[in-house]
Scaffold this motif. Structure first.
Motif, PDB file in Angstrom:
ATOM      1  N   ALA A 144     139.818  10.129 -14.383  1.00 58.00           N
ATOM      2  CA  ALA A 144     140.451  11.161 -13.569  1.00 58.00           C
ATOM      3  C   ALA A 144     141.875  10.715 -13.243  1.00 58.00           C
ATOM      4  CB  ALA A 144     139.667  11.356 -12.283  1.00 58.00           C
ATOM      5  N   PRO A 145     142.814  11.669 -13.137  1.00 58.05           N
ATOM      6  CA  PRO A 145     144.180  11.268 -12.779  1.00 58.05           C
ATOM      7  C   PRO A 145     144.192  10.624 -11.390  1.00 58.05           C
ATOM      8  CG  PRO A 145     143.962  13.670 -12.897  1.00 58.05           C
ATOM      9  CD  PRO A 145     142.682  13.095 -13.369  1.00 58.05           C
ATOM     10  N   LEU A 146     145.122   9.691 -11.222  1.00 60.55           N
ATOM     11  CA  LEU A 146     145.181   8.928  -9.978  1.00 60.55           C
ATOM     12  C   LEU A 146     145.327   9.825  -8.752  1.00 60.55           C
ATOM     13  CD1 LEU A 146     144.779   5.983 -10.024  1.00 60.55           C
ATOM     14  CD2 LEU A 146     147.245   5.631 -10.008  1.00 60.55           C
ATOM     15  N   PHE A 147     146.127  10.891  -8.874  1.00 60.64           N
ATOM     16  CA  PHE A 147     146.336  11.735  -7.693  1.00 60.64           C
ATOM     17  C   PHE A 147     145.043  12.435  -7.288  1.00 60.64           C
ATOM     18  CE2 PHE A 147     146.245  16.182  -8.783  1.00 60.64           C
ATOM     19  CZ  PHE A 147     146.481  16.212 -10.145  1.00 60.64           C
ATOM     20  N   ALA A 148     144.183  12.726  -8.260  1.00 59.82           N
ATOM     21  CA  ALA A 148     142.898  13.349  -7.924  1.00 59.82           C
ATOM     22  C   ALA A 148     142.034  12.370  -7.131  1.00 59.82           C
ATOM     23  CB  ALA A 148     142.175  13.788  -9.196  1.00 59.82           C
ATOM     24  N   ILE A 149     142.059  11.108  -7.545  1.00 58.02           N
ATOM     25  CA  ILE A 149     141.289  10.092  -6.827  1.00 58.02           C
ATOM     26  C   ILE A 149     141.831   9.929  -5.406  1.00 58.02           C
ATOM     27  CG2 ILE A 149     140.599   7.672  -6.796  1.00 58.02           C
ATOM     28  CD1 ILE A 149     140.675   7.637  -9.800  1.00 58.02           C
ATOM     29  N   ILE A 150     143.154   9.935  -5.292  1.00 60.62           N
ATOM     30  CA  ILE A 150     143.767   9.768  -3.976  1.00 60.62           C
ATOM     31  C   ILE A 150     143.405  10.944  -3.065  1.00 60.62           C
ATOM     32  CG2 ILE A 150     145.993   9.653  -2.774  1.00 60.62           C
ATOM     33  CD1 ILE A 150     147.016   8.020  -5.214  1.00 60.62           C
ATOM     34  N   LEU A 151     143.424  12.155  -3.627  1.00 59.71           N
ATOM     35  CA  LEU A 151     143.000  13.324  -2.842  1.00 59.71           C
ATOM     36  C   LEU A 151     141.543  13.183  -2.417  1.00 59.71           C
ATOM     37  CD1 LEU A 151     144.631  16.422  -4.547  1.00 59.71           C
ATOM     38  CD2 LEU A 151     145.149  15.403  -2.329  1.00 59.71           C
ATOM     39  N   ALA A 152     140.733  12.624  -3.315  1.00 59.43           N
ATOM     40  CA  ALA A 152     139.321  12.441  -2.987  1.00 59.43           C
ATOM     41  C   ALA A 152     139.164  11.491  -1.789  1.00 59.43           C
ATOM     42  CB  ALA A 152     138.557  11.906  -4.190  1.00 59.43           C
ATOM     43  N   THR A 153     140.007  10.472  -1.712  1.00 56.92           N
ATOM     44  CA  THR A 153     139.901   9.557  -0.561  1.00 56.92           C
ATOM     45  C   THR A 153     140.236  10.299   0.738  1.00 56.92           C
ATOM     46  OG1 THR A 153     142.199   8.747  -0.621  1.00 56.92           O
ATOM     47  CG2 THR A 153     140.582   7.575  -1.985  1.00 56.92           C
ATOM     48  N   LEU A 154     141.165  11.256   0.626  1.00 58.25           N
ATOM     49  CA  LEU A 154     141.506  12.068   1.796  1.00 58.25           C
ATOM     50  C   LEU A 154     140.296  12.902   2.222  1.00 58.25           C
ATOM     51  CD1 LEU A 154     144.134  12.264   3.328  1.00 58.25           C
ATOM     52  CD2 LEU A 154     144.732  14.276   1.990  1.00 58.25           C
ATOM     53  N   ALA A 155     139.615  13.468   1.248  1.00 57.32           N
ATOM     54  CA  ALA A 155     138.418  14.253   1.532  1.00 57.32           C
ATOM     55  C   ALA A 155     137.340  13.369   2.168  1.00 57.32           C
ATOM     56  CB  ALA A 155     137.885  14.884   0.239  1.00 57.32           C
ATOM     57  N   VAL A 156     137.235  12.140   1.680  1.00 57.39           N
ATOM     58  CA  VAL A 156     136.261  11.207   2.244  1.00 57.39           C
ATOM     59  C   VAL A 156     136.555  10.968   3.731  1.00 57.39           C
ATOM     60  CG1 VAL A 156     135.566   8.774   2.248  1.00 57.39           C
ATOM     61  CG2 VAL A 156     135.654  10.032   0.099  1.00 57.39           C
ATOM     62  N   GLN A 157     137.843  10.797   4.043  1.00 62.40           N
ATOM     63  CA  GLN A 157     138.227  10.587   5.442  1.00 62.40           C
ATOM     64  C   GLN A 157     137.739  11.757   6.302  1.00 62.40           C
ATOM     65  OE1 GLN A 157     141.629   8.940   6.928  1.00 62.40           O
ATOM     66  NE2 GLN A 157     141.783  10.318   8.660  1.00 62.40           N
ATOM     67  N   LEU A 158     138.035  12.984   5.878  1.00 65.35           N
ATOM     68  CA  LEU A 158     137.659  14.162   6.670  1.00 65.35           C
ATOM     69  C   LEU A 158     136.145  14.269   6.774  1.00 65.35           C
ATOM     70  CD1 LEU A 158     140.309  16.589   5.165  1.00 65.35           C
ATOM     71  CD2 LEU A 158     140.361  15.433   7.388  1.00 65.35           C
ATOM     72  N   LEU A 159     135.462  13.983   5.677  1.00 68.93           N
ATOM     73  CA  LEU A 159     134.016  14.073   5.648  1.00 68.93           C
ATOM     74  C   LEU A 159     133.394  13.084   6.643  1.00 68.93           C
ATOM     75  CD1 LEU A 159     131.636  15.363   3.981  1.00 68.93           C
ATOM     76  CD2 LEU A 159     131.621  13.235   2.680  1.00 68.93           C
ATOM     77  N   ILE A 160     133.849  11.844   6.596  1.00 67.80           N
ATOM     78  CA  ILE A 160     133.292  10.824   7.486  1.00 67.80           C
ATOM     79  C   ILE A 160     133.579  11.190   8.944  1.00 67.80           C
ATOM     80  CG2 ILE A 160     133.463   8.397   8.207  1.00 67.80           C
ATOM     81  CD1 ILE A 160     133.776   7.641   5.296  1.00 67.80           C
ATOM     82  N   GLU A 161     134.768  11.724   9.215  1.00 62.32           N
ATOM     83  CA  GLU A 161     135.087  12.144  10.580  1.00 62.32           C
ATOM     84  C   GLU A 161     134.091  13.196  11.069  1.00 62.32           C
ATOM     85  OE1 GLU A 161     139.907  11.322  10.719  1.00 62.32           O
ATOM     86  OE2 GLU A 161     139.174  13.383  10.661  1.00 62.32           O
ATOM     87  N   GLN A 162     133.778  14.149  10.189  1.00 69.23           N
ATOM     88  CA  GLN A 162     132.833  15.196  10.588  1.00 69.23           C
ATOM     89  C   GLN A 162     131.440  14.614  10.845  1.00 69.23           C
ATOM     90  OE1 GLN A 162     133.698  18.310  11.402  1.00 69.23           O
ATOM     91  NE2 GLN A 162     135.760  17.546  11.013  1.00 69.23           N
ATOM     92  N   VAL A 163     131.033  13.678   9.983  1.00 67.70           N
ATOM     93  CA  VAL A 163     129.725  13.041  10.166  1.00 67.70           C
ATOM     94  C   VAL A 163     129.681  12.309  11.513  1.00 67.70           C
ATOM     95  CG1 VAL A 163     128.180  11.241   9.291  1.00 67.70           C
ATOM     96  CG2 VAL A 163     129.279  12.820   7.700  1.00 67.70           C
ATOM     97  N   ILE A 164     130.775  11.669  11.870  1.00 70.62           N
ATOM     98  CA  ILE A 164     130.823  10.927  13.139  1.00 70.62           C
ATOM     99  C   ILE A 164     130.735  11.882  14.328  1.00 70.62           C
ATOM    100  CG2 ILE A 164     132.375   9.574  14.635  1.00 70.62           C
ATOM    101  CD1 ILE A 164     130.855   7.930  12.542  1.00 70.62           C
ATOM    102  N   ILE A 165     131.438  13.015  14.255  1.00 64.39           N
ATOM    103  CA  ILE A 165     131.349  14.000  15.345  1.00 64.39           C
ATOM    104  C   ILE A 165     129.896  14.425  15.535  1.00 64.39           C
ATOM    105  CG2 ILE A 165     131.990  16.327  16.103  1.00 64.39           C
ATOM    106  CD1 ILE A 165     134.613  16.003  14.676  1.00 64.39           C
TER     107      ILE A 165
END
Ligand SMILES: Nc1ncnc2c1ncn2[C@@H]1O[C@H](COP(=O)(O)OP(=O)(O)OP(=O)(O)O)[C@@H](O)[C@H]1O
Ligand SMILES: [Mg+2]
Lengths: 295, 240
Positions: free
Chosen positions: A95-116
């Motif tokens: 996968a292109p690097l920028f797609a992976i980097i965007l995925a890490t951003l999604a991971v951040q938001l996802l984990i935040e929601q799980v914590i809430i």
């Protein structure tokens, strides 16, 4: 003009928070160097470190030192899971690097929601590791927690430097950073090294979060500001050695906190972002990037 | 296939493409134990592609057997573990590491005591004394010839069973190129299997027992080197 006392106090504050930025910056660099990925979920590890430690301490009555260790291990495990379930599948598919980097951003938001959902959105804190304080030198107050941050920060940077330069695994990680194909051709399992990198930088983020929670607080949303400041510190340090990352963090912390004294609290982010722009424009390899290459 | 057990490595119908460009058409070749094989071919013939396909640095189709065992499904680092070690085009040094660190990483997959490490280092220093003089120098600051010696030395640290090299003489003065290629010849005399890619280098032909001619992504000829009498013969294969 601010007084000498004010300036010294803000210097102490700046170094304290700067060391935290430095630890986060090192986390960014470890993953970036091993893979070229900027892991925007780095701030979330900081948040998780404080949240887990708080939960273990208050809900399970585990002493703070043990809570800190367990929390660090748990967050490192989260880092490993992120690598295995999100990063690696994308990596394998080229996968292109920028797609992976965007995925890490999604991971951040996802984990935040799980914590809430699981731990709630309430800010929380716990006492400093050593009761008492602050230490008074003239009018300057140094909280005991400052010494914990300083001590742990110095110890970790020393340990990491030894790890990267003296151990087989540390050297292999640096090899992956410099030439992934050549590393694989020598039998170094590059994908497994990336798991190590994620564990290491998640653990570092967790330590930063555990150390800072007593002087500030932790809540599901602190990942972003800490992530951004750690990222700026990493850029100042040129994504280089652990020492460069820590120095980058301290520089940023001091500049921020002196800026507050001179211009008021509202200017804190304006100054950080200006520093970021200046570094990007005039020192694209970081302040030490050029120096290190020649060493 | 009974023939495969007599081969160190046998590659069957190996093919690779970049997008829809077929850079390597189904190709078969082999190296016998202790054999020195050279692959010749002009620029863009697919030599590097072939070597990268064998070592699985790029996805490729086809079968690879090593010491009679099917290793088609293995990854680059697993193949290295088995003893297939490649010196890649452009050397692939760890530029911000010293000569010593580069060499130590060569022995990454081998366990052993510090004494074993020193024994391997000494062996490399006997072949390339210049590396010993520069042991603490940053590898990127060395001359091209020294860098190529380091690349070969690092590969030898891994104690290869098959050493693959992609144009090690590229960009080097003839004298240095000769020094490196002669060392390969000496190693082959000790029994090391070698698969060498070169573009010109008459010496590479002299050292080899067999040569494959590669052109436009496929093998045009396979012949024992003693059958090549003149460059005229080669040119015929290149352009046929
Ligand atoms: N990454 C790539 N993407 C697309 N095409 C490529 C890529 N690498 C090589 N090619 C093409 O594949 C063909 C074979 O290239 P290759 O590098 O294998 O040739 P070579 O024989 O090693 O040449 P040289 O002697 O110049 O090193 C060339 O036409 C080249 O343009
Ligand atoms: Mg080539």
């Amino acid at each position: 003009m601010p007084s000498v006392a004010e300036l010294s106090q803000s210097l102490v504050n700046g170094v304290g928070i700067g060391l935290i930025y430095g630890l986060i910056a090192i986390g960014f660099s470890v993953i970036y160097n091993a893979s070229g990925i900027v892991n925007f979920a780095q701030g979330v590890f900081v948040m998780l470190g404080g949240m887990f430690a708080h939960t273990l301490l208050t809900s399970y009555g585990i002493p703070i030192w043990l809570s800190a260790i367990i929390s660090t291990v748990l967050v490192a495990a989260v880092g490993v899971l992120v690598q295995i379930f999100v990063i690696n599948p994308m990596w394998r598919r080229n996968a292109p690097l920028f797609a992976i980097i965007l995925a890490t951003l999604a991971v951040q938001l996802l984990i935040e929601q799980v914590i809430i959902l699981t731990l709630g959105d309430r800010p929380r804190t716990y006492p400093e590791f050593t009761a008492g304080g602050p230490l008074k030198i003239g009018t300057v107050a140094i909280p005991y927690q400052f010494f914990w941050v300083l001590g742990v920060g110095a110890l970790l940077v020393f340990a990491l430097t030894q790890f990267f330069n003296r151990t087989r695994m540390g050297r292999a990680l640096r090899a992956c950073a410099q030439n992934r194909e050549a590393a694989a051709l020598l039998g170094i399992p590059v994908e497994r090294m990336l798991i190590v990198a994620f564990a290491l930088s998640a653990g570092l983020g967790a330590v930063a979060g555990i150390l800072i929670t007593p002087t500030q607080y932790t809540a599901y949303l602190i990942g972003t500001p800490f992530g951004i400041n750690g990222f700026i510190a990493a850029i100042i340090g040129g994504f280089g050695s652990p020492v460069a990352g820590l120095v980058g963090g301290v520089l940023l912390g001091v500049i921020q906190s002196e800026a507050i004294v001179f211009f008021g609290a509202g200017f804190r982010n304006i100054i950080s972002l200006t520093v970021l722009l200046v570094v990007l424009m005039y020192f694209p390899k970081g302040l030490f990037g050029g120096l290190e290459k020649k060493a | 296939m009974s023939a495969d057990t007599t081969h160190l490595i046998a590659v069957k119908d190996l093919a690779a493409s970049y997008g829809h460009i077929e850079a390597l058409r189904p190709t078969s070749l082999h190296v016998a134990p202790g054999e020195f094989v050279t692959i010749l071919g002009p620029n863009g013939a697919g030599k590097t592609t072939l070597l990268r396909a064998i070592t699985r640095l790029i996805p490729s189709k086809g079968q690879i057997t090593f010491n009679g065992k099917d290793v088609s499904g293995l990854k680059t680092h697993d193949l290295a573990e088995l003893g297939i070690i490649m010196v890649m085009e452009g050397r692939g040094l760890f530029g911000e590491m010293s000569v010593r660190e580069n060499l130590q990483l060569g022995a990454y997959k081998l366990s052993g005591s510090p004494a074993d490490m020193n024994r391997r280092l000494d062996k490399v220093f006997t072949l390339f004394p210049r590396l010993k003089e520069r042991i603490d120098q940053m590898s990127s600051s060395m001359s091209g010839g020294e860098q190529q010696m380091l690349a070969v030395g690092r590969a030898l640290m891994a104690e290869p069973k098959l050493l693959i090299l992609d144009e090690p003489s590229l960009g080097l003065a003839p004298r240095v190129a000769t020094e490196i290629l002669s060392t390969l010849g000496a190693l082959n005399k000790e029994g090391l299997g070698i698969l060498l890619v070169e573009q010109k280098a008459p010496l590479a032909l002299k050292l080899a027992q067999r040569v494959y001619i590669l052109s436009s992504g496929s093998v045009r000829a396979e012949l024992p080197t003693h059958e090549i009498k003149s460059h005229h013969d080669l040119a015929r294969y290149y352009f046929s």
